[in-house]
Motif scaffolding. Structure first.
Motif, PDB file in Angstrom:
ATOM      1  N   ASP B 103       0.824  -1.213   0.000  1.00 16.29           N
ATOM      2  CA  ASP B 103       0.000   0.000   0.000  1.00 16.29           C
ATOM      3  C   ASP B 103       0.856   1.259   0.000  1.00 16.29           C
ATOM      4  N   ALA B 106       1.913   1.618  -3.580  1.00 17.73           N
ATOM      5  CA  ALA B 106       0.752   1.851  -4.444  1.00 17.73           C
ATOM      6  C   ALA B 106       0.069   3.183  -4.148  1.00 17.73           C
ATOM      7  N   ARG B 110      -2.306   5.138  -6.814  1.00 17.09           N
ATOM      8  CA  ARG B 110      -3.728   5.117  -6.477  1.00 17.09           C
ATOM      9  C   ARG B 110      -4.304   6.524  -6.430  1.00 17.09           C
ATOM     10  N   THR B 115      -3.886   3.995 -12.752  1.00 17.16           N
ATOM     11  CA  THR B 115      -4.468   2.811 -13.389  1.00 17.16           C
ATOM     12  C   THR B 115      -5.728   2.383 -12.663  1.00 17.16           C
ATOM     13  N   GLU B 116      -6.611   1.749 -13.389  1.00 21.44           N
ATOM     14  CA  GLU B 116      -7.840   1.227 -12.803  1.00 21.44           C
ATOM     15  C   GLU B 116      -7.669  -0.242 -12.443  1.00 21.44           C
ATOM     16  N   SER B 117      -6.741  -0.915 -13.144  1.00 21.47           N
ATOM     17  CA  SER B 117      -6.705  -2.373 -12.994  1.00 21.47           C
ATOM     18  C   SER B 117      -5.727  -2.785 -11.893  1.00 21.47           C
ATOM     19  N   GLU B 118      -6.146  -3.775 -11.107  1.00 18.68           N
ATOM     20  CA  GLU B 118      -5.317  -4.263 -10.005  1.00 18.68           C
ATOM     21  C   GLU B 118      -4.025  -4.882 -10.538  1.00 18.68           C
ATOM     22  N   ALA B 119      -4.129  -5.580 -11.673  1.00 19.56           N
ATOM     23  CA  ALA B 119      -2.955  -6.266 -12.217  1.00 19.56           C
ATOM     24  C   ALA B 119      -1.892  -5.248 -12.606  1.00 19.56           C
ATOM     25  N   LEU B 121      -1.571  -2.274 -11.383  1.00 20.73           N
ATOM     26  CA  LEU B 121      -1.045  -1.679 -10.156  1.00 20.73           C
ATOM     27  C   LEU B 121       0.039  -2.571  -9.573  1.00 20.73           C
ATOM     28  N   ARG B 122      -0.229  -3.892  -9.607  1.00 20.72           N
ATOM     29  CA  ARG B 122       0.765  -4.826  -9.079  1.00 20.72           C
ATOM     30  C   ARG B 122       2.058  -4.722  -9.912  1.00 20.72           C
ATOM     31  N   GLN B 143       2.375  -7.644   2.256  1.00 23.95           N
ATOM     32  CA  GLN B 143       1.209  -7.199   3.029  1.00 23.95           C
ATOM     33  C   GLN B 143       1.567  -6.844   4.468  1.00 23.95           C
TER      34      GLN B 143
END
Lengths: 458, 252, 427
Positions: B103, B106, B110, B115-119, B121-122, B143
């Protein structure tokens, strides 16, 4: 001699001893060609400690305890003399006897009159004994201190030790107060639970203490189920918090993050005025302005609003709590280190994003602690609800209806002429200890949360 | 050599006090520029001018012009939020948010809605971690809270956090002053690698650090820019007596 | 090297700035809500209460015969004063103003125009000035509270006559008196010179103010020294450990215990166990001092901690003992801060009413208390008592009392703020 005369006498004697002891040390030091081990004033202070403190403590103890002891003694005598009358009559007779002795009352009862005469005589005797004891104690210990007033006595250490001990006693007063609160409430509450089972008290759905006045009255059982009262208390606290938390928090955010310093310097003291207004004033406003206002609005919308609605009291209480929440939240938000703000802004966050995504999550435990303290205040608040809310215990969660709270019941049960042995008055203490336990739990939780955040960003 | 940023007549006042007086400085692209000088000389203040962080300090006024490429970032129509997104910053004390490592990194993508996509972002987070060479160290505990890492790791997380929004310039305010020598070395190595892609301005207290990593150095003294030039030259043949005094340790 | 996101970020900014403005306005609205309520509250109370500064009076010509007061030797005789129907004298004079009011009911209705305490007032006046006997004298008598409220426009005359406290006839009489210049509003000195009364027009705040002042004095005398001693102990002598932790937790908790619980403590311990007098400012002050003690201790500790440690170290270095350093060097420097905390604590105590209800300071007391053991009430409690009364006139009096209480509290808080500012400048 009465209390204040004796106190003045002790003060005068202490002053005299101060001068005498200082002079004595100075004189002996001159004749013996010896430097005193401590500064002269310590010898004087030592004399004052010995002369004043023990005698005054005795005087205080006497003031607190003599009437209890004397009454206990005469209660026994009355119990002997009136052995055939029931026990609960004895206290009444004691009160009568005291009034006769004070000349307020006259009685046909010769026995009682004789007792009253005895009582008056022993009271005079006890007071005379007090005067002599105080004077003798003070003089004796003053003499002792005077003999100790010699240059080679290291008096400073002794004076400082006494001072330090009295400081410790002062600091422990907080513990004694807590113990006294718990003990006194528990004592009366246990007496109540003898008459009324604790389980029924905690889980009962009906509260109507008024029918339990006389033992022979019809329907005298009385209902002391506290659930509706607790529900009413929580309902009002909930209304108050749902107004105060958003407004208080938004004000705090605005003041710490957005406001111009000059505007903030104007805002903070002004909001503090709101915090400084006595609760009786809020109660006055709630009862005489807010409640009729809400009722009128409700009527114009076709709603039935009680003239003692939970909504009016809760809303006014919420406004009372706003400055409390905003100043506590402000403290918590300011405790978040500058470096986190910088980090967020440096990444291209707007101020709002910095607040909502970084400051508030980081300050979250502290904020929850602040809200818990506010809930504790709302639950314990008395005057607003006493003035704006009714005494009928309705079990409802409709904010437009009338409910009652723990504090309203305590005030209702204990003001006016009360007999202390009836379950009706004793139930107030059961409510009192419940209130104390709830607020204690909230306070300790709040304290633990704020400590956690303090440790995180020391 | 092309200039990424240019400062012209920059003056800074805190209330009535002047902190910087008429600074003119060119910052060349894809190089490391070190700002050196004694404490309180204004080098950190100047650094904070470069991404308009001084706007956040009440009572601070900045005048003059600073160009990023050909755009004056102090022009009225410029949004300071966008300037800060384009110019990343790393601070003296490691300041990770009390959130997870993932986080933290990110955060920039964010809030800036990259970007909108989680992938995707990863991908961005992984790329940033790889750039700071931490992917292997932390890949199993993304995490976990970032505040549980060591100081040096925290600082590299902060650098990765800045890189995640692909800034054009990276400002560093004494990034190693709170770190031990080993962690310092790792950061210095990292900066050398990064300088091929980013323009880096670093404030440093340590002259050795400046000498080790920077191509150019600028010496500040009492709110003035005394001398700027190739690091070799500043440290061996400075033009100004005051620079020489500082370099040889006569003050500062 | 990846592409820059500048274009994407720039596109997102408009919406994000809109949100930022949203949060900002939300905060501003919240603050303005607080201000607005403060204005409404004070404005509402002021508009209700300021009229209590005036009281309607009726001018009547009264002749008090000498034998109402003096015996055959020309000396004042208490028996004769007692036997005289003073109210009757006032009523008789009033009736001469309205000769058309005949019959018992009408005459009683006329009598309702003046205060029920008018006779008492006349007696006091005559006893103080015996030379006024036996000659016609013009006096201004207080009207009854109902007439006073009507004159001030607080009576809703659209209500049907039967539901009103004054009949149409009585209103007409009052209007006549106004036209004749015999009914005027005068400054209400009674409000500041008398204690409580059953008759609103004779009620004042002096008793409550004196009661409050006495309780505050007791609170100050008990709380300030105890707080200073505790604070010095905790900051200078307490060894860190369980005991000190326990004391601190207790202090922090007591600061947040509901005030009514302190009242329960006073009721069970001071009144029931120690047999102390009910309704007395002494007990009230003791309870309030227990309540404010934590506040003052916390403030005192903070200001002792704010004294630079160098002061203490310098004193210790010169050979002073720990106690000397604390009392002679640190305490004087911490004193302004301690006093600030004390003022704030005292302001809190002054506004407090719940614990006083528990120890019986809610009694109806007509005399101004003369000693701290006399029955008394306090200003906030007086407000509570009045706001509970049926008469509209008490509502007005309660509002005025609130204005005085709040003004005084604001003054106290301002004093605290000024003291704090001076203190901060010194450091």
């Amino acid at each position: 001699m009465d209390f204040s005369t004796l106190t003045l006498l002790l003060i005068a004697l202490s002053g005299l001893m101060y001068v005498l002891c200082c002079n004595r040390v100075r004189r002996t030091a001159q004749t013996l060609q010896q430097r005193p081990k401590s500064l002269l004033r310590y010898y004087g202070q030592n004399a004052v400690i010995w002369t004043f403190i023990p005698a005054f403590c005795f005087l205080l103890l006497f003031a607190f305890f003599h009437s209890i002891l004397l009454e206990q003694y005469y209660l026994h005598i009355i119990a002997d003399v009136y052995a055939d009358s029931p026990e609960n009559q004895h206290r009444l007779l004691l009160a009568q006897m005291k009034n006769i002795a004070a000349g307020i009352l006259s009685s046909e009862d010769v026995q009682l009159q004789n007792l009253a005469q005895d009582f008056a005589a022993s009271e005079t005797l006890v007071y005379r004994a007090r005067t002599w004891l105080v004077v003798l104690l003070a003089l004796g210990l003053a003499g002792f201190a005077y003999r100790k007033a010699v240059p080679h006595f290291r008096v400073r250490e002794s004076v400082e030790k006494t001072l330090q001990r009295s400081f410790l006693i002062a600091a422990s007063l907080a513990i004694f107060t807590t113990i006294a609160i718990v003990a006194s409430l528990l004592f009366e509450a246990v007496r109540f639970f003898y008459a009324y089972p604790i389980f029924d008290f905690l889980t009962g759905l009906h509260w109507s203490p008024n029918i339990a006045l006389h033992a022979d009255q019809v329907g005298s059982s009385g209902a002391f189920g506290m659930v509706p009262i607790l529900a009413g208390t929580l309902l009002i606290a909930l209304i108050a918090m749902s107004l105060a938390v958003p407004i208080g928090l938004c004000s705090a955010i605005y003041m710490s993050e957005f406001a111009h310093p000059r505007f903030r310097n104007f805002c903070k003291p002004t909001l503090e005025i709101l915090a400084g207004i006595p609760t009786v004033v809020y109660g006055f406003f709630a009862a005489l302005t807010a409640a009729p206002f809400f009722r009128k609005i409700g009527l114009s919308l076709g709603l039935e609003v009680s003239s003692e609605s939970a909504l009016a009291a809760g809303a006014v209480m919420g406004i009372m709590i706003i400055p409390f929440i905003s100043s506590l939240s402000d403290d918590v938000i300011r405790a978040v280190p500058r470096s986190l703000r910088d980090a967020a802004l440096g990444l291209g966050a707007t101020r709002a994003e910095m607040v909502t995504k970084v400051l508030l999550p980081a300050a979250f435990p502290g904020l929850v602690g602040a809200f818990l303290l506010a809930v504790s205040r709302a639950i314990g608040e008395t005057m607003i609800v006493v003035m704006a809310v009714g005494t009928a215990a309705n079990l409802t969660f409709n904010p437009l209806e009338s409910v009652t709270t723990v504090t309203v019941q305590i005030v209702g049960l204990l003001t006016g002429d009360t007999v202390f042995d009836s379950p009706k008055t004793l139930s107030a203490f059961a409510l009192g200890i419940t209130l104390f336990v709830i607020t204690l739990g909230l306070n300790i939780a709040a304290l633990a949360l704020s400590r956690r955040i303090a440790e995180r960003y020391e | 050599m092309q200039n990424k940023m240019t400062a012209r007549n920059v003056e800074v006042h805190y209330g009535d006090k002047m902190a910087l007086d008429g600074i003119n400085l060119d910052i060349p692209q894809h190089q490391i520029l070190a700002l050196i000088g004694a404490s309180g000389c204004g080098k950190s203040t100047f650094l904070r001018c470069l991404n308009r962080m001084n706007d956040e300090i009440s009572g601070c006024r900045v005048s003059g012009e600073i160009f990023l490429d050909d755009e004056n970032i102090y022009a009225p129509k410029i949004d300071p939020v966008l300037v800060r997104a384009r110019i990343g910053m790393v601070f003296q004390k490691p300041n990770p948010f009390p959130k997870s490592i993932f986080d933290n990194i990110a955060f920039g993508p964010r809030i800036n809605r990259i970007t909108e996509s989680e992938a995707e972002l990863r991908d961005i987070v992984h790329y940033a971690l790889e750039r700071v060479g931490m992917m292997d160290e932390v890949k199993d505990r993304l995490q976990e809270s970032a505040t549980g890492l060591s100081g040096g790791q925290q600082q590299r997380i902060c650098i990765a956090r800045a890189l995640a929004i692909a800034p054009e310039v990276l400002l560093m305010d004494e990034p190693c002053s709170a770190l031990d020598p080993i962690a310092t070395t790792r950061i210095e190595e990292l900066l050398e690698v990064l300088s091929s892609d980013y323009t880096i301005v670093i404030v440093t207290h340590s002259m050795h650090q400046a000498a080790r990593i920077s191509q150019r150095s600028a010496f500040f003294h009492l709110g003035e820019l005394i001398e700027v030039g190739a690091t070799d030259k500043i440290f061996t043949k400075p033009d100004d007596q005051r620079t020489e005094n500082y370099i040889t340790g006569r003050f500062g | 090297m990846r592409q820059h996101y500048t274009a994407i970020i720039a596109k997102s900014l408009q919406a994000r700035h809109r949100r930022e403005r949203g949060l900002k306005y939300l905060g501003l609205i919240s603050i303005l809500f607080g201000f607005a309520f403060l204005l409404i509250l004070l404005g509402n109370i002021a508009s209700n209460g300021l009229s209590a500064l005036w009281q309607s009076h009726i001018q009547l010509e009264v002749t008090v015969p000498a034998d109402a007061v003096l015996d055959e030797h020309g000396a004042i005789s208490e028996d004769m004063v007692f036997e005289t129907n003073w109210n009757g004298i006032v009523q008789k004079s009033l009736r001469t103003e309205f000769p058309d009011a005949k019959g018992m009911r009408a005459r009683r209705a006329v009598g309702k125009l003046v205060s029920a305490n008018a006779g008492f007032w006349l007696k006091e006046k005559i006893l103080a000035n015996p030379e006024l006997l036996d000659s016609p004298q013009k006096f201004w008598f207080k009207t009854s509270d109902e007439v006073d409220q009507y004159i001030k426009g607080h009576m809703d005359i659209s209500v049907p006559e039967s539901d009103r406290r004054l009949s149409d006839q009585q209103l007409a009489w009052a209007d006549t008196l106004v036209e004749q210049g015999l009914l005027e509003r005068h400054f209400n000195t009674t409000f500041f010179t008398q204690a409580d009364s059953r008759e609103p027009e004779s009620a004042g705040i002096l008793g409550a103010v004196v009661g409050s002042a006495m309780a505050m004095l007791v609170t100050l005398v008990l709380a300030l020294p105890l707080a200073v001693m505790s604070a010095i102990y905790l900051e200078y002598f307490a060894k860190p450990g369980r005991m000190t932790d326990f004391i601190e937790v207790n202090i922090n908790n007591l600061a947040a215990v509901p005030s009514i619980v302190f009242g329960l403590l006073g009721l069970t311990v001071f009144l029931n166990f120690f047999n102390m007098p009910r309704s007395a400012p002494l007990v009230g002050g003791m309870v309030l001092s227990l309540m404010t003690l934590p506040t003052i201790i916390i403030a005192a500790r903070a200001s002792i901690r704010a004294v630079p440690p160098s002061i203490r170290d310098a004193a210790l270095g010169l050979g002073a003992s720990k106690m000397q350093a604390a009392l002679d060097h640190v305490l004087p420097m911490a004193m302004p801060g301690i006093l600030t905390g004390t003022i704030i604590g005292m302001a809190q105590a002054l506004g407090e009413s719940a614990p006083l209800l528990m120890i019986g300071m809610v009694a109806f007391v007509v005399d101004v208390p003369a000693a701290i053991t006399d029955p008394a009430t306090a200003l906030p409690v007086q407000i509570y008592i009045w706001s509970d009364s049926a008469e509209r006139a008490f509502y007005e009096k309660a509002s005025l009392a609130i204005l005085f209480l709040v003004a005084f509290l604001i003054l106290m808080n301002m004093a605290a703020v000024l003291l704090r500012r001076r203190f901060e400048r010194h450091h």
